[in-house]
Design a protein around this motif. Structure first.
Motif, short mmCIF file in Angstrom:
data_model
loop_
_atom_site.label_atom_id
_atom_site.label_comp_id
_atom_site.label_asym_id
_atom_site.label_seq_id
_atom_site.Cartn_x
_atom_site.Cartn_y
_atom_site.Cartn_z
N GLY A 20 0.81 -1.22 0.00
CA GLY A 20 0.00 0.00 0.00
C GLY A 20 0.84 1.27 0.00
O GLY A 20 0.51 2.26 0.64
N VAL A 21 1.99 1.19 -0.71
CA VAL A 21 2.84 2.40 -0.82
C VAL A 21 3.25 2.56 -2.28
O VAL A 21 2.96 1.70 -3.12
CB VAL A 21 4.14 2.26 0.05
CG1 VAL A 21 3.79 2.16 1.52
CG2 VAL A 21 4.98 1.07 -0.39
N SER A 22 3.94 3.65 -2.60
CA SER A 22 4.38 3.86 -3.99
C SER A 22 5.64 3.03 -4.29
O SER A 22 6.34 2.61 -3.37
CB SER A 22 4.71 5.34 -4.21
OG SER A 22 5.87 5.66 -3.47
N THR A 23 5.90 2.81 -5.58
CA THR A 23 7.12 2.05 -5.94
C THR A 23 8.37 2.81 -5.48
O THR A 23 9.37 2.20 -5.10
CB THR A 23 7.21 1.82 -7.47
OG1 THR A 23 6.92 3.06 -8.11
CG2 THR A 23 6.26 0.75 -7.92
N ALA A 24 8.30 4.14 -5.49
CA ALA A 24 9.46 4.93 -5.03
C ALA A 24 9.77 4.61 -3.57
O ALA A 24 10.93 4.47 -3.17
CB ALA A 24 9.16 6.42 -5.18
N THR A 25 8.69 4.45 -2.78
CA THR A 25 8.89 4.13 -1.35
C THR A 25 9.50 2.74 -1.20
O THR A 25 10.39 2.52 -0.38
CB THR A 25 7.54 4.21 -0.60
OG1 THR A 25 7.02 5.52 -0.80
CG2 THR A 25 7.73 3.97 0.89
N VAL A 26 9.04 1.79 -2.03
CA VAL A 26 9.61 0.44 -1.98
C VAL A 26 11.10 0.52 -2.27
O VAL A 26 11.94 -0.03 -1.56
CB VAL A 26 8.92 -0.51 -3.00
CG1 VAL A 26 9.66 -1.84 -3.07
CG2 VAL A 26 7.47 -0.71 -2.61
N SER A 27 11.42 1.22 -3.34
CA SER A 27 12.82 1.35 -3.74
C SER A 27 13.65 1.94 -2.61
O SER A 27 14.71 1.44 -2.26
CB SER A 27 12.90 2.25 -4.97
OG SER A 27 14.26 2.53 -5.24
N ARG A 28 13.10 2.99 -1.98
CA ARG A 28 13.82 3.64 -0.89
C ARG A 28 14.00 2.70 0.30
O ARG A 28 15.06 2.60 0.90
CB ARG A 28 13.10 4.92 -0.48
CG ARG A 28 14.06 6.04 -0.21
CD ARG A 28 13.50 7.41 0.10
NE ARG A 28 12.06 7.50 0.25
CZ ARG A 28 11.26 8.04 -0.66
NH1 ARG A 28 11.75 8.52 -1.79
NH2 ARG A 28 9.96 8.14 -0.44
N LYS A 43 6.51 -2.92 6.63
CA LYS A 43 5.44 -3.21 5.67
C LYS A 43 6.03 -3.69 4.35
O LYS A 43 5.59 -4.68 3.76
CB LYS A 43 4.59 -1.94 5.42
CG LYS A 43 3.39 -1.85 6.35
CD LYS A 43 2.30 -0.91 5.82
CE LYS A 43 2.80 0.49 5.52
NZ LYS A 43 1.78 1.54 5.68
N VAL A 44 7.06 -2.96 3.87
CA VAL A 44 7.68 -3.31 2.59
C VAL A 44 8.36 -4.67 2.69
O VAL A 44 8.21 -5.53 1.81
CB VAL A 44 8.69 -2.22 2.15
CG1 VAL A 44 9.52 -2.69 0.97
CG2 VAL A 44 7.95 -0.93 1.82
N GLU A 45 9.09 -4.90 3.79
CA GLU A 45 9.79 -6.19 3.94
C GLU A 45 8.81 -7.35 3.96
O GLU A 45 9.05 -8.39 3.36
CB GLU A 45 10.65 -6.17 5.22
CG GLU A 45 11.94 -5.41 5.00
CD GLU A 45 12.68 -5.05 6.29
OE1 GLU A 45 13.73 -4.41 6.19
OE2 GLU A 45 12.18 -5.40 7.39
N GLN A 46 7.69 -7.15 4.66
CA GLN A 46 6.66 -8.18 4.72
C GLN A 46 6.10 -8.45 3.32
O GLN A 46 5.94 -9.61 2.90
CB GLN A 46 5.54 -7.71 5.68
CG GLN A 46 4.55 -8.80 6.07
CD GLN A 46 5.25 -10.04 6.62
OE1 GLN A 46 6.18 -9.97 7.40
NE2 GLN A 46 4.82 -11.21 6.17
N ALA A 47 5.83 -7.38 2.56
CA ALA A 47 5.28 -7.51 1.20
C ALA A 47 6.27 -8.22 0.28
O ALA A 47 5.88 -9.05 -0.55
CB ALA A 47 4.93 -6.13 0.65
N VAL A 48 7.56 -7.92 0.46
CA VAL A 48 8.60 -8.57 -0.35
C VAL A 48 8.51 -10.09 -0.16
O VAL A 48 8.54 -10.87 -1.11
CB VAL A 48 10.01 -8.05 0.06
CG1 VAL A 48 11.10 -8.99 -0.46
CG2 VAL A 48 10.23 -6.65 -0.49
N ILE A 49 8.36 -10.49 1.11
CA ILE A 49 8.29 -11.93 1.42
C ILE A 49 7.00 -12.52 0.82
O ILE A 49 7.02 -13.57 0.18
CB ILE A 49 8.32 -12.16 2.95
CG1 ILE A 49 9.70 -11.72 3.49
CG2 ILE A 49 8.05 -13.61 3.31
CD1 ILE A 49 9.74 -11.49 4.99
#
Length: 341
Positions: A20-28, A43-49
């Motif tokens: 639920g974030v932008s791709t820029a945020t994922v990248s960061r 949140k991002v780490e969980q989504a990556v998994i």
């Protein structure tokens, strides 16, 4: 099977949608985790998994300085000597936002390729070697294309690396000289492995101390061990079986000295009344042995800290000269040595 294909093809966009974030945020979050909040990062780490996204391609394209990870290569993870050095590296690294991974060189054959690929794919920014072996085959030429490396505790001039260590030769000289001053004449040495530079320097210190006093060097009084308790005990047995057993013993590390002390007790010998004993390193255990061990204290925390500071200088783009930075050692006099009777 289908599930698998989907997950290998997972993109950063999938991660962004799931988190639920932008791709820029994922990248960061993946490249500069310090620039996003802890909640976003989780949140991002969980989504990556969950979506099975593999960010390695990202890591490879990242600038060298952005994995924020250091690899420490330890000759033997079981040896308590290294714990304080590693703590020195870790505390210093953490203060600058770096994570420390530990690789054990004692079982290195399977791992050579892993270490090398970590280096080449830039998943680690630099490396601290606590032994004299680089855990993969690399010449000076290849070293130039690798992330920076520093060495702590050992000294291997042929590797041409910035190095932090003590003067092992002088330290050993002082330890043996102390035994001589106490009136001991038959002084034996339990030496470390031949292929380790520091064993070479410690043995030279032993030899030079005896020569200084006009004493002939007797090869039967020099026994090699591999820095373990068992080696110390076995070497002690061999030395005491000689027609003229030694009156004093200099060991290349505390662990072998403690192994020798244990063997002495089981043979009914008293330390220091029947035999004086000196170790090397001043691991914590040596203060609590019975009797406490006379030994050479190495500034272990400082060795790790100074090595990490040298690495940080290089990571910040400064040129660091190869060769030695010498730290001070100290001969700690405790209960395992006394005047010859």
């Amino acid at each position: 099977m289908e599930q698998n294909q989907e997950s290998t093809a997972a993109t950063m966009k999938d991660v962004a949608e799931r988190a639920g974030v932008s791709t820029a945020t994922v990248s960061r979050a993946l490249m500069n985790p310090e620039k996003v909040s802890a909640t976003t990062r989780q949140k991002v780490e969980q989504a990556v998994i969950e979506v099975g996204y593999s960010p390695h391609a990202l890591a490879r394209n990242a600038k060298r300085s952005e994995s924020r990870t250091i690899l420490v290569i330890v000759p033997d993870i079981c040896d308590p000597f290294f714990s304080e050095i590693i703590r020195g590296v870790e505390v210093t690294a953490a203060a600058e936002g770096y994570l420390v991974l530990i690789g054990d060189c004692a079982h290195q054959n399977q791992q050579e390729k892993t270490f090398l690929s970590l280096m080449l794919t830039r998943q680690i920014d630099g490396m601290v070697l606590l032994g004299s072996q680089v855990p993969f085959d690399t010449g000076v030429e290849e070293q130039r294309s690798l992330p920076p490396m520093v060495m702590a505790n050992e000294f291997a001039p042929d590797l041409e690396l910035p190095t932090v260590h003590i003067d092992n030769l002088t330290a050993a000289f002082e330890a043996v000289n102390h035994l001589w001053q106490l009136g001991h004449r038959r002084i034996a040495c339990i030496a470390g492995p031949e292929e380790m530079p520091l064993s070479h320097y410690r043995l030279q210190g032993y030899i030079q101390a005896l020569r200084r006093h006009g004493q002939a060097i007797e090869s039967r009084y020099i026994v090699r061990g591999d820095f373990t308790f068992e080696a110390g005990a076995a070497a002690f047995k061999r030395l005491m079986a000689l027609p003229q057993p030694p009156q004093a013993l200099f060991c290349h590390n505390d662990i072998m000295a403690l192994g020798a002390m244990s063997q002495a007790k089981s043979m009914g010998l008293r330390i220091p009344q029947d035999l004086s004993l000196v170790g090397f390193d001043d691991i914590e255990l040596s203060r609590y042995s019975d009797p406490p061990l006379t030994t050479i204290a190495q500034p272990r925390f400082a060795l790790g800290r100074e090595a990490m500071l040298l690495l940080l200088e290089q990571l910040q783009g400064r040129t660091v000269n190869n060769g030695s930075r010498l730290l001070e050692f100290e001969l700690k006099l405790r209960g395992s040595t006394m005047h010859a009777s």
